[in-house]
Design a protein around this motif. Structure first.
Motif, PDB file in Angstrom:
ATOM      1  N   VAL A 136       0.832  -1.209   0.000  1.00  0.00           N
ATOM      2  CA  VAL A 136       0.000   0.000   0.000  1.00  0.00           C
ATOM      3  C   VAL A 136       0.866   1.258   0.000  1.00  0.00           C
ATOM      4  CG1 VAL A 136      -1.683   1.326   1.337  1.00  0.00           C
ATOM      5  CG2 VAL A 136      -1.946  -1.150   1.119  1.00  0.00           C
ATOM      6  N   VAL A 137       1.888   1.288   0.859  1.00  0.00           N
ATOM      7  CA  VAL A 137       2.746   2.473   0.960  1.00  0.00           C
ATOM      8  C   VAL A 137       3.499   2.711  -0.341  1.00  0.00           C
ATOM      9  CG1 VAL A 137       4.776   3.436   2.100  1.00  0.00           C
ATOM     10  CG2 VAL A 137       2.995   2.336   3.461  1.00  0.00           C
ATOM     11  N   VAL A 138       4.114   1.673  -0.882  1.00  0.00           N
ATOM     12  CA  VAL A 138       4.932   1.855  -2.093  1.00  0.00           C
ATOM     13  C   VAL A 138       4.050   2.166  -3.296  1.00  0.00           C
ATOM     14  CG1 VAL A 138       6.576   0.764  -3.638  1.00  0.00           C
ATOM     15  CG2 VAL A 138       6.732   0.354  -1.185  1.00  0.00           C
ATOM     16  N   ALA A 139       2.899   1.508  -3.405  1.00  0.00           N
ATOM     17  CA  ALA A 139       1.988   1.803  -4.516  1.00  0.00           C
ATOM     18  C   ALA A 139       1.502   3.248  -4.450  1.00  0.00           C
ATOM     19  CB  ALA A 139       0.803   0.843  -4.498  1.00  0.00           C
ATOM     20  N   GLY A 140       1.213   3.716  -3.225  1.00  0.00           N
ATOM     21  CA  GLY A 140       0.797   5.105  -3.073  1.00  0.00           C
ATOM     22  C   GLY A 140       1.900   6.082  -3.439  1.00  0.00           C
TER      23      GLY A 140
END
Length: 271
Positions: free
Chosen positions: A246-250
């Motif tokens: 979630v963090v990296v995709a965001g």
């Protein structure tokens, strides 16, 4: 009846749908061929560098370090070096491509064809992701054969390697856009990319850090890439792999949107 001239014009007209697949494919192929032509520098050299990191750490502190997250230190170290090499190569490919075009004065050759900002973004990104994943595949196979450590979660490993290549690829595009000289891109590499790589749990578990530094590390997207690769290889990590995705995709989406806007407006690209 239309005239011969009008008929010839209609027959010769190039019409694209929502996506110019021909142009996008040509740009992506150009970006891939850029690093394949000099494969000894772009593919073989990172393998040697990763091997040197492992050898030095193994000889210097490996035997005395003990286990980390339930595995020998050298096995714990391997995923971090793998991801670090992938992201650095992905960043180098996209950033250098744009900066070289600026310095040589041929960036117009890329901006003039009928390519939308999104197609330009994806074309450049394709080269960075391809280089990162090729380097990652070579190093992962080498580590697997040398260390004898089975890959516990191969799908998670592939996912995080892909996310890492994409994130640093769009970051490289952003760096290439804002840089006009090689020393500017070198400054971004030395003062941003390398520190983010080294201070993200590559060589240590963040659980060993003081609480304040551990909390700060969790704001670093590269930490989740290193940690996710470690989960994929050894099945253990300091953070949830789902949270990491979630963090990296965001972060990738945010930086990619900024790059799209800059490509759309011609920021630092058009006179």
């Amino acid at each position: 009846m239309p005239s011969d001239t009008a008929r010839d014009f209609q027959m010769g007209a190039r019409r694209f749908g929502r996506v110019n697949w021909l142009g996008l494919g040509a740009l992506a192929n150009r970006e891939v061929q850029r690093f394949l032509v000099v494969w000894t520098q772009t593919l073989a050299a990172p393998l040697v560098t990763a091997g040197l990191f492992l050898a030095v750490f193994s000889l210097a502190i490996g035997p005395a370090r003990g286990e980390v997250l339930g595995v020998p230190f050298i096995v714990f170290l391997a995923p971090g070096i793998l991801m670090m090499t992938v992201i650095q190569n992905s960043f180098a490919n996209t950033s250098s491509s744009i900066v070289i075009s600026k310095v040589q004065g041929n960036i117009v050759d890329t901006l003039m064809p009928p390519l939308s900002p999104m197609e330009l973004l994806l074309g450049y990104l394709a080269g960075g992701v391809a280089r990162g994943l090729m380097v990652g595949a070579v190093i992962a196979l080498s580590l697997w054969s040398l260390l004898g450590q089975p890959i516990e979660n191969p799908l998670w490993l592939i996912l995080f390697l892909s996310l890492g290549a994409a994130f640093l690829g769009v970051l490289g595009i952003a760096a290439g856009i804002i840089s006009n000289k090689f020393d500017q891109i070198a400054a971004i590499t030395n003062f941003i990319v390398v520190p983010l790589s080294f201070l993200s749990g590559t060589f240590y578990s963040i659980a060993t850090l003081p609480p304040t530094l551990e909390a700060l590390s969790r704001f670093n997207p590269v930490f989740y890439l290193i940690d996710g690769a470690r989960y994929g290889m050894i099945g253990a990590s300091d953070a949830s792999p789902v949270l990491g995705v979630v963090v990296v995709a965001g972060a990738t989406t945010t930086v990619g949107a900024l790059c799209w806007y800059w490509l759309r407006t011609g920021y630092r690209l058009k006179p």
